[in-house]
Design a protein around this motif. Structure first.
Motif, short mmCIF file in Angstrom:
data_model
loop_
_atom_site.label_atom_id
_atom_site.label_comp_id
_atom_site.label_asym_id
_atom_site.label_seq_id
_atom_site.Cartn_x
_atom_site.Cartn_y
_atom_site.Cartn_z
N PRO A 132 0.83 -1.22 0.00
CA PRO A 132 0.00 0.00 0.00
C PRO A 132 0.86 1.27 0.00
O PRO A 132 0.84 2.04 0.94
CB PRO A 132 -0.81 -0.15 1.29
N LEU A 133 1.59 1.50 -1.08
CA LEU A 133 2.48 2.66 -1.17
C LEU A 133 1.72 3.88 -1.69
O LEU A 133 0.79 3.75 -2.49
CB LEU A 133 3.64 2.35 -2.12
N THR A 134 2.14 5.07 -1.26
CA THR A 134 1.49 6.29 -1.74
C THR A 134 1.70 6.49 -3.25
O THR A 134 0.89 7.13 -3.90
CB THR A 134 2.03 7.53 -1.00
N SER A 135 2.75 5.91 -3.79
CA SER A 135 3.01 6.05 -5.23
C SER A 135 2.37 4.94 -6.06
O SER A 135 2.56 4.90 -7.27
CB SER A 135 4.52 6.10 -5.48
N SER A 136 1.62 4.04 -5.41
CA SER A 136 0.84 3.04 -6.16
C SER A 136 -0.40 3.75 -6.67
O SER A 136 -1.33 4.02 -5.92
CB SER A 136 0.46 1.86 -5.26
N GLN A 137 -0.37 4.07 -7.96
CA GLN A 137 -1.44 4.90 -8.52
C GLN A 137 -1.92 4.39 -9.86
O GLN A 137 -1.21 3.67 -10.57
CB GLN A 137 -0.95 6.34 -8.71
N ARG A 138 -3.12 4.82 -10.19
CA ARG A 138 -3.68 4.66 -11.53
C ARG A 138 -3.85 6.06 -12.08
O ARG A 138 -4.38 6.94 -11.39
CB ARG A 138 -5.03 3.94 -11.49
N VAL A 139 -3.39 6.28 -13.30
CA VAL A 139 -3.46 7.60 -13.91
C VAL A 139 -4.12 7.50 -15.27
O VAL A 139 -3.68 6.73 -16.13
CB VAL A 139 -2.05 8.23 -14.05
N HIS A 140 -5.18 8.27 -15.45
CA HIS A 140 -5.81 8.47 -16.76
C HIS A 140 -5.23 9.79 -17.27
O HIS A 140 -5.26 10.79 -16.55
CB HIS A 140 -7.33 8.62 -16.64
N ALA A 141 -4.69 9.79 -18.49
CA ALA A 141 -4.06 11.02 -18.97
C ALA A 141 -4.20 11.13 -20.49
O ALA A 141 -4.42 10.15 -21.19
CB ALA A 141 -2.58 11.03 -18.58
N ARG A 142 -4.05 12.37 -20.95
CA ARG A 142 -4.02 12.66 -22.39
C ARG A 142 -2.71 13.35 -22.67
O ARG A 142 -2.33 14.27 -21.97
CB ARG A 142 -5.19 13.54 -22.79
N GLY A 143 -2.03 12.88 -23.70
CA GLY A 143 -0.74 13.46 -24.07
C GLY A 143 -0.57 13.44 -25.57
O GLY A 143 -1.54 13.46 -26.33
N LEU A 144 0.69 13.36 -25.98
CA LEU A 144 1.03 13.37 -27.40
C LEU A 144 2.04 12.27 -27.70
O LEU A 144 2.98 12.05 -26.92
CB LEU A 144 1.63 14.72 -27.81
N LYS A 145 1.85 11.61 -28.85
CA LYS A 145 2.85 10.66 -29.33
C LYS A 145 4.05 11.45 -29.82
O LYS A 145 3.98 12.67 -30.00
CB LYS A 145 2.29 9.85 -30.51
N SER A 146 5.16 10.76 -30.10
CA SER A 146 6.34 11.44 -30.62
C SER A 146 6.05 12.10 -31.96
O SER A 146 6.68 13.10 -32.32
CB SER A 146 7.51 10.47 -30.75
N VAL A 193 -1.07 2.06 -14.55
CA VAL A 193 -0.94 1.79 -13.12
C VAL A 193 0.52 1.52 -12.79
O VAL A 193 1.29 1.05 -13.63
CB VAL A 193 -1.81 0.60 -12.66
N TRP A 194 0.86 1.82 -11.53
CA TRP A 194 2.17 1.50 -10.98
C TRP A 194 1.94 0.91 -9.60
O TRP A 194 1.13 1.44 -8.83
CB TRP A 194 3.04 2.76 -10.83
N GLY A 195 2.63 -0.16 -9.28
CA GLY A 195 2.49 -0.79 -7.97
C GLY A 195 3.72 -1.59 -7.63
O GLY A 195 4.69 -1.64 -8.38
N ALA A 196 3.67 -2.26 -6.47
CA ALA A 196 4.81 -3.05 -6.01
C ALA A 196 4.31 -4.21 -5.15
O ALA A 196 3.29 -4.11 -4.47
CB ALA A 196 5.76 -2.18 -5.20
N VAL A 197 5.05 -5.31 -5.21
CA VAL A 197 4.78 -6.49 -4.40
C VAL A 197 6.09 -6.95 -3.77
O VAL A 197 7.17 -6.62 -4.26
CB VAL A 197 4.17 -7.64 -5.24
N THR A 198 5.99 -7.69 -2.67
CA THR A 198 7.20 -8.23 -2.06
C THR A 198 7.49 -9.61 -2.64
O THR A 198 6.57 -10.37 -2.96
CB THR A 198 7.09 -8.33 -0.53
N GLU A 199 8.77 -9.90 -2.76
CA GLU A 199 9.26 -11.21 -3.16
C GLU A 199 10.44 -11.54 -2.25
O GLU A 199 11.56 -11.11 -2.52
CB GLU A 199 9.70 -11.23 -4.62
N GLY A 200 10.13 -12.22 -1.16
CA GLY A 200 11.18 -12.49 -0.18
C GLY A 200 11.65 -11.18 0.44
O GLY A 200 10.83 -10.38 0.91
N GLU A 201 12.94 -10.92 0.39
CA GLU A 201 13.49 -9.67 0.93
C GLU A 201 13.45 -8.53 -0.07
O GLU A 201 13.73 -7.39 0.28
CB GLU A 201 14.95 -9.90 1.37
N ARG A 202 13.11 -8.83 -1.28
CA ARG A 202 13.10 -7.81 -2.34
C ARG A 202 11.70 -7.28 -2.60
O ARG A 202 10.71 -7.89 -2.22
CB ARG A 202 13.65 -8.40 -3.64
#
Length: 182
Positions: free
Chosen positions: A122-136, A146-155
């Motif tokens: 439950p990190l503060t940076s675990s977020q879902r973002v809807h956005a509009r931008g531009l391709k190259s 979305v960005w999130g994280a899970v534990t795997e042993g000590e990592r």
């Protein structure tokens, strides 16, 4: 001759009906080497692993992505070295992704919300973002990520999933994001 025309029309009708029932996406389970992390993609993925700097540390980033209709869909993950600050890594990754898509840093073109899934940290940076931008190329693009994280042993393993398209299909994005499991 009339009999053959009727059969041909009936065959075309049957093909049309069957093709209308065929799902646009062919969802499949994917796994990442050396990890219990799993997800689903709506198409057969291309895969690569690259060494990239995340949070100031070089990590092996595994990427699985594909094109489904007009959407580009991808899931990326990396295991962080013991002691890494996952919150800082995710925040930096979000900024880099949004900057790359030329999403304005403020305004209605960026709608972040908390994204916590069962088994994820439950990190503060675990977020879902809807956005509009531009391709190259300068063409407008919508993204749902979305960005999130899970534990795997000590990592800690960080994960990022994204859908890019002219117009995001909410069902596709929701299915992708809900499928990410440790």
């Amino acid at each position: 001759m009339r009999k053959h025309s009727s059969a041909w029309v009936a065959s075309l009708g049957l093909i049309w009906i069957l093709s209308a029932c065929t799902p646009a996406q062919n969802w499949r389970d994917i796994a990442f080497e050396g990890s219990a992390l799993k997800a689903q993609l709506p198409c057969k993925p291309d895969r690569t692993t690259r060494s990239v700097p995340l949070g100031g540390v070089l990590v092996d980033l595994q990427v699985a992505g594909c094109e489904s209709e007009t959407a580009m869909v991808a899931v990326m993950t990396a295991s962080l070295p013991v002691g890494s600050d996952a919150t800082a890594v995710l925040s930096g990754w979000q900024k880099a992704t949004l900057d790359n898509a030329r999403v304005p840093s403020t305004g209605t073109d960026r709608l972040p919300q908390t994204w916590h899934r069962p088994g994820h940290l439950p990190l503060t940076s675990s977020q879902r973002v809807h956005a509009r931008g531009l391709k190259s190329s300068g063409e407008p693009v919508a993204m749902d990520a979305v960005w999130g994280a899970v534990t795997e042993g000590e990592r800690v393993r960080v994960v990022h999933a994204v859908v890019y398209d002219r117009k995001i299909q909410p069902e596709m994005a929701n299915t992708l994001f809900e499928s990410i499991k440790p």
